[in-house]
Design a protein around this motif. Structure first.
Motif, PDB file in Angstrom:
ATOM      1  N   ASP A  67       0.841  -1.201   0.000  1.00 43.29           N
ATOM      2  CA  ASP A  67       0.000   0.000   0.000  1.00 43.29           C
ATOM      3  C   ASP A  67       0.874   1.248   0.000  1.00 43.29           C
ATOM      4  OD1 ASP A  67      -2.708  -1.308   0.469  1.00 43.29           O
ATOM      5  OD2 ASP A  67      -1.490  -2.140   2.115  1.00 43.29           O
ATOM      6  N   VAL A  68       2.055   1.130   0.672  1.00 41.19           N
ATOM      7  CA  VAL A  68       2.972   2.263   0.757  1.00 41.19           C
ATOM      8  C   VAL A  68       4.402   1.774   0.570  1.00 41.19           C
ATOM      9  CG1 VAL A  68       3.870   4.119   2.244  1.00 41.19           C
ATOM     10  CG2 VAL A  68       1.439   3.484   2.362  1.00 41.19           C
ATOM     11  N   VAL A  69       5.179   2.501  -0.233  1.00 41.69           N
ATOM     12  CA  VAL A  69       6.624   2.296  -0.306  1.00 41.69           C
ATOM     13  C   VAL A  69       7.262   3.606   0.154  1.00 41.69           C
ATOM     14  CG1 VAL A  69       8.623   1.962  -1.816  1.00 41.69           C
ATOM     15  CG2 VAL A  69       6.563   0.569  -2.135  1.00 41.69           C
ATOM     16  N   LYS A  75      17.122   6.368  -2.131  1.00 39.86           N
ATOM     17  CA  LYS A  75      18.066   5.663  -3.013  1.00 39.86           C
ATOM     18  C   LYS A  75      17.354   4.951  -4.159  1.00 39.86           C
ATOM     19  CE  LYS A  75      21.736   6.492  -0.427  1.00 39.86           C
ATOM     20  NZ  LYS A  75      22.823   7.401  -0.860  1.00 39.86           N
ATOM     21  N   SER A  76      16.024   5.080  -4.225  1.00 37.74           N
ATOM     22  CA  SER A  76      15.294   4.425  -5.321  1.00 37.74           C
ATOM     23  C   SER A  76      14.563   5.501  -6.133  1.00 37.74           C
ATOM     24  CB  SER A  76      14.269   3.447  -4.732  1.00 37.74           C
ATOM     25  OG  SER A  76      13.244   4.184  -4.067  1.00 37.74           O
ATOM     26  N   SER A  77      13.595   5.116  -6.924  1.00 34.60           N
ATOM     27  CA  SER A  77      12.827   6.102  -7.696  1.00 34.60           C
ATOM     28  C   SER A  77      11.400   5.598  -7.871  1.00 34.60           C
ATOM     29  CB  SER A  77      13.457   6.289  -9.085  1.00 34.60           C
ATOM     30  OG  SER A  77      13.284   5.083  -9.825  1.00 34.60           O
ATOM     31  N   TYR A  78      10.496   6.519  -8.209  1.00 33.59           N
ATOM     32  CA  TYR A  78       9.112   6.107  -8.452  1.00 33.59           C
ATOM     33  C   TYR A  78       9.070   5.119  -9.614  1.00 33.59           C
ATOM     34  CZ  TYR A  78       4.192   6.215  -9.659  1.00 33.59           C
ATOM     35  OH  TYR A  78       2.900   5.829  -9.948  1.00 33.59           O
ATOM     36  N   ALA A  79       9.832   5.426 -10.666  1.00 34.33           N
ATOM     37  CA  ALA A  79       9.829   4.550 -11.861  1.00 34.33           C
ATOM     38  C   ALA A  79      10.196   3.112 -11.486  1.00 34.33           C
ATOM     39  CB  ALA A  79      10.814   5.107 -12.891  1.00 34.33           C
ATOM     40  N   ARG A  80      11.195   2.937 -10.623  1.00 32.75           N
ATOM     41  CA  ARG A  80      11.620   1.575 -10.244  1.00 32.75           C
ATOM     42  C   ARG A  80      10.630   0.921  -9.283  1.00 32.75           C
ATOM     43  NH1 ARG A  80      16.626   1.472  -7.200  1.00 32.75           N
ATOM     44  NH2 ARG A  80      16.269  -0.802  -7.145  1.00 32.75           N
ATOM     45  N   CYS A  81       9.941   1.741  -8.475  1.00 31.84           N
ATOM     46  CA  CYS A  81       9.113   1.176  -7.396  1.00 31.84           C
ATOM     47  C   CYS A  81       7.632   1.082  -7.731  1.00 31.84           C
ATOM     48  CB  CYS A  81       9.275   2.017  -6.124  1.00 31.84           C
ATOM     49  SG  CYS A  81      10.917   1.855  -5.394  1.00 31.84           S
ATOM     50  N   LYS A  82       7.174   1.705  -8.829  1.00 33.05           N
ATOM     51  CA  LYS A  82       5.724   1.734  -9.059  1.00 33.05           C
ATOM     52  C   LYS A  82       5.153   0.334  -9.231  1.00 33.05           C
ATOM     53  CE  LYS A  82       5.697   2.754 -14.012  1.00 33.05           C
ATOM     54  NZ  LYS A  82       5.909   3.898 -14.931  1.00 33.05           N
ATOM     55  N   ARG A  83       5.950  -0.622  -9.707  1.00 32.33           N
ATOM     56  CA  ARG A  83       5.435  -1.997  -9.853  1.00 32.33           C
ATOM     57  C   ARG A  83       5.180  -2.643  -8.495  1.00 32.33           C
ATOM     58  NH1 ARG A  83      11.160  -3.051 -10.886  1.00 32.33           N
ATOM     59  NH2 ARG A  83      10.949  -2.754 -13.137  1.00 32.33           N
ATOM     60  N   LEU A  84       5.703  -2.050  -7.432  1.00 25.70           N
ATOM     61  CA  LEU A  84       5.489  -2.588  -6.082  1.00 25.70           C
ATOM     62  C   LEU A  84       4.193  -2.071  -5.468  1.00 25.70           C
ATOM     63  CD1 LEU A  84       9.042  -2.034  -4.503  1.00 25.70           C
ATOM     64  CD2 LEU A  84       8.068  -4.215  -5.247  1.00 25.70           C
ATOM     65  N   LEU A  85       3.549  -1.101  -6.146  1.00 25.84           N
ATOM     66  CA  LEU A  85       2.395  -0.440  -5.532  1.00 25.84           C
ATOM     67  C   LEU A  85       1.078  -1.107  -5.919  1.00 25.84           C
ATOM     68  CD1 LEU A  85       3.449   3.286  -6.159  1.00 25.84           C
ATOM     69  CD2 LEU A  85       3.621   2.002  -4.012  1.00 25.84           C
ATOM     70  N   PRO A  91      -2.971  -0.774  -6.825  1.00 26.61           N
ATOM     71  CA  PRO A  91      -3.553   0.250  -7.718  1.00 26.61           C
ATOM     72  C   PRO A  91      -3.749   1.619  -7.067  1.00 26.61           C
ATOM     73  CG  PRO A  91      -4.658  -1.851  -8.004  1.00 26.61           C
ATOM     74  CD  PRO A  91      -3.713  -2.027  -6.851  1.00 26.61           C
ATOM     75  N   THR A  92      -3.853   1.656  -5.750  1.00 25.30           N
ATOM     76  CA  THR A  92      -4.007   2.962  -5.066  1.00 25.30           C
ATOM     77  C   THR A  92      -2.789   3.260  -4.194  1.00 25.30           C
ATOM     78  OG1 THR A  92      -5.100   1.803  -3.257  1.00 25.30           O
ATOM     79  CG2 THR A  92      -6.533   2.739  -4.961  1.00 25.30           C
ATOM     80  N   GLY A  93      -1.685   2.534  -4.444  1.00 27.18           N
ATOM     81  CA  GLY A  93      -0.504   2.632  -3.582  1.00 27.18           C
ATOM     82  C   GLY A  93       0.212   3.971  -3.681  1.00 27.18           C
ATOM     83  N   ARG A  94       1.001   4.313  -2.589  1.00 18.01           N
ATOM     84  CA  ARG A  94       1.698   5.589  -2.550  1.00 18.01           C
ATOM     85  C   ARG A  94       3.186   5.365  -2.356  1.00 18.01           C
ATOM     86  NH1 ARG A  94      -2.543   4.856  -0.395  1.00 18.01           N
ATOM     87  NH2 ARG A  94      -1.982   4.559   1.797  1.00 18.01           N
ATOM     88  N   TYR A  95       3.985   6.024  -3.220  1.00 19.20           N
ATOM     89  CA  TYR A  95       5.446   5.993  -3.109  1.00 19.20           C
ATOM     90  C   TYR A  95       5.884   7.331  -2.537  1.00 19.20           C
ATOM     91  CZ  TYR A  95      10.361   6.432  -4.531  1.00 19.20           C
ATOM     92  OH  TYR A  95      11.723   6.649  -4.528  1.00 19.20           O
ATOM     93  N   LEU A  96       6.738   7.294  -1.477  1.00 17.93           N
ATOM     94  CA  LEU A  96       7.214   8.522  -0.846  1.00 17.93           C
ATOM     95  C   LEU A  96       8.720   8.452  -0.714  1.00 17.93           C
ATOM     96  CD1 LEU A  96       4.552   8.169   1.844  1.00 17.93           C
ATOM     97  CD2 LEU A  96       4.713  10.263   0.536  1.00 17.93           C
ATOM     98  N   THR A  97       9.392   9.576  -0.945  1.00 15.83           N
ATOM     99  CA  THR A  97      10.833   9.619  -0.732  1.00 15.83           C
ATOM    100  C   THR A  97      11.197  10.861   0.053  1.00 15.83           C
ATOM    101  OG1 THR A  97      13.020   9.653  -1.765  1.00 15.83           O
ATOM    102  CG2 THR A  97      11.263  10.810  -2.931  1.00 15.83           C
ATOM    103  N   THR A  98      12.352  10.803   0.713  1.00 15.93           N
ATOM    104  CA  THR A  98      12.791  11.940   1.534  1.00 15.93           C
ATOM    105  C   THR A  98      13.774  12.842   0.796  1.00 15.93           C
ATOM    106  OG1 THR A  98      14.620  10.600   2.336  1.00 15.93           O
ATOM    107  CG2 THR A  98      12.619  10.651   3.702  1.00 15.93           C
ATOM    108  N   VAL A  99      14.244  12.382  -0.364  1.00 18.50           N
ATOM    109  CA  VAL A  99      15.299  13.125  -1.055  1.00 18.50           C
ATOM    110  C   VAL A  99      14.782  13.714  -2.369  1.00 18.50           C
ATOM    111  CG1 VAL A  99      17.556  12.918  -2.170  1.00 18.50           C
ATOM    112  CG2 VAL A  99      17.119  11.774   0.028  1.00 18.50           C
ATOM    113  N   PRO A 100      14.949  15.045  -2.550  1.00 21.14           N
ATOM    114  CA  PRO A 100      14.391  15.698  -3.738  1.00 21.14           C
ATOM    115  C   PRO A 100      15.111  15.330  -5.034  1.00 21.14           C
ATOM    116  CG  PRO A 100      15.640  17.292  -2.431  1.00 21.14           C
ATOM    117  CD  PRO A 100      15.630  15.996  -1.660  1.00 21.14           C
ATOM    118  N   SER A 101      14.330  15.264  -6.104  1.00 20.24           N
ATOM    119  CA  SER A 101      14.851  15.163  -7.475  1.00 20.24           C
ATOM    120  C   SER A 101      13.827  15.883  -8.347  1.00 20.24           C
ATOM    121  CB  SER A 101      14.971  13.703  -7.910  1.00 20.24           C
ATOM    122  OG  SER A 101      13.660  13.135  -7.991  1.00 20.24           O
TER     123      SER A 101
END
Ligand SMILES: NC(=O)c1ccc[n+]([C@@H]2O[C@H](COP(=O)([O-])OP(=O)(O)OC[C@H]3O[C@@H](n4cnc5c(N)ncnc54)[C@H](OP(=O)(O)O)[C@@H]3O)[C@@H](O)[C@H]2O)c1
Length: 331
Positions: free
Chosen positions: A215-217, A223-233, A235-245
């Motif tokens: 549900d949440v990554v 050290k990761s990215s939305y592109a790499r992690c979206k397959r882990l989510l 359909p309503t999952g949320r990816y959050l990171t602490t480091v700006p890009s």
């Protein structure tokens, strides 16, 4: 008073112990005899003047010559209009956006994110609470809206052993979620002791190819990215990171209202101080009830702050790195 000062950006060698004037509290300020602070990876990036950090820490030279954001100490003087605290009060919290806690004394606004320090919480533990937890909690509660029974993956869980990650694992458990923690194998015992249900060793396998969904990554170390992690989510999952890009900044703007999969970043240092103070009091109450344990990797005396920075620069710290200043009365 003694303080750690830097006049240029650069390696830990730019940090020097100097005699500087003791600040005097303004009308709505308190003066603290400071007993402990921390060295965070955000501050070491600020010392180096690296990348996005220059936007905040100063374009050409350091805007804040004395770093240190967490404070745990004793009120020794108050401004004329102060009502919230009195001389002798023991407090913990953050000194606010201008840093300054790498010093024997520090002035803090009365309405800053500070709260009274309960008995049985040491100066070092108090400073460590004001580190990772005040970032992890708003990410999980406000931005991920983490619910009981949901499944969260925390990357940098050895970050789970870092300051933000170790807080995120414990707080996610406290919010009733199932936690999968990604860290190097050397930190698995620590991360398991913080309550993680499943462990992945990122030095042995690519956690983004596990085939599982969450549900949440939460990438606590960026050290990761939305592109790499979206397959882990989900359909309503949320990816959050602490480091700006640039990528995650754009995605935050574009998808923040979407009900479907989305990715975002937040800047918890910019939250209203009253909200941060509420979170601090809440996490301190969890420390008192034994539901939260501030993880302290190492402590250094003020005079060895450059050594502490050198260690944090390795990105291998486990939990918080604490600076002890004039240890003061035993706790
Ligand atoms: N956006 C915000 O509001 C905000 C606020 C505060 C901090 N931050 C940022 O949050 C980040 C984390 O801060 P922190 O103090 O928790 O960091 P940290 O303590 O320095 O993180 C160190 C941990 O990261 C783990 N790590 C290093 N490389 C990794 C990788 N490739 N994959 C997974 N884990 C890895 C290490 O564990 P192993 O040794 O096991 O690899 C180590 O325990 C920093 O970049 C900081 O600037 C952002």
């Amino acid at each position: 008073m003694k303080a750690i000062v830097h006049h240029t950006f650069g390696s830990p060698e730019v940090l020097h112990l100097e005699d500087v004037p003791t600040p005097a509290p303004q009308t709505h300020e308190i003066l603290l005899r400071n007993h402990a602070t921390t060295v965070t990876s955000a501050e070491t990036a600020g010392r180096q003047g690296k990348g996005f950090a220059r936007l905040y820490f100063g374009p050409l030279r350091p805007r804040f010559e004395i770093l240190g954001s967490a404070v745990a100490g004793e009120v020794v003087a108050t401004g004329a209009a102060v009502e919230r605290f009195a001389v002798g009060d023991l407090v913990v919290g953050g000194v606010g956006p201008r840093f300054g806690a790498l010093a024997e004394f520090v002035c803090v606004a009365e309405n800053a994110a500070i709260t009274r320090l309960p008995d049985h919480v040491s100066w070092a533990e108090a400073a460590a609470v004001a580190d990772g937890a005040l970032t992890a909690l708003p990410f999980l509660r406000d931005h991920a809206d983490l619910q009981p029974g949901q499944h969260i993956l925390v990357n940098g869980a050895s970050g789970a052993s870092g300051a933000v990650g170790s807080a995120a694992v414990q707080l996610a458990k406290h919010l009733g979620a199932t936690v999968t923690a990604v860290s190097s194998g050397r930190n698995h015992d620590l991360v398991r002791s913080l309550g993680a249900d499943d462990l992945i060793d990122y030095t042995r396998e690519d956690f983004t190819r596990s085939g599982k969904t969450y549900d949440v990554v939460f990438d606590a170390v960026g050290k990761s990215s939305y592109a790499r992690c979206k397959r882990l989510l989900t359909p309503t999952g949320r990816y959050l990171t602490t480091v700006p890009s640039l990528g995650i900044l754009a995605r935050t703007l574009l998808t923040s209202r979407s009900k479907r999969r989305r990715g975002s970043i937040a800047f918890t240092g910019l939250r209203p101080l009253a909200k941060v103070a509420e979170d601090l009091a809440y996490v301190i109450s969890l420390v008192e009830s034994g539901d939260y344990r501030p993880v302290i990797d190492r402590t250094y005396p003020l005079g060895e702050t450059a050594e502490a920075h050198r260690y944090v620069d390795t990105e291998r710290k486990r939990g918080s790195v604490v600076i002890t200043i004039d240890p003061g009365p035993e706790r």
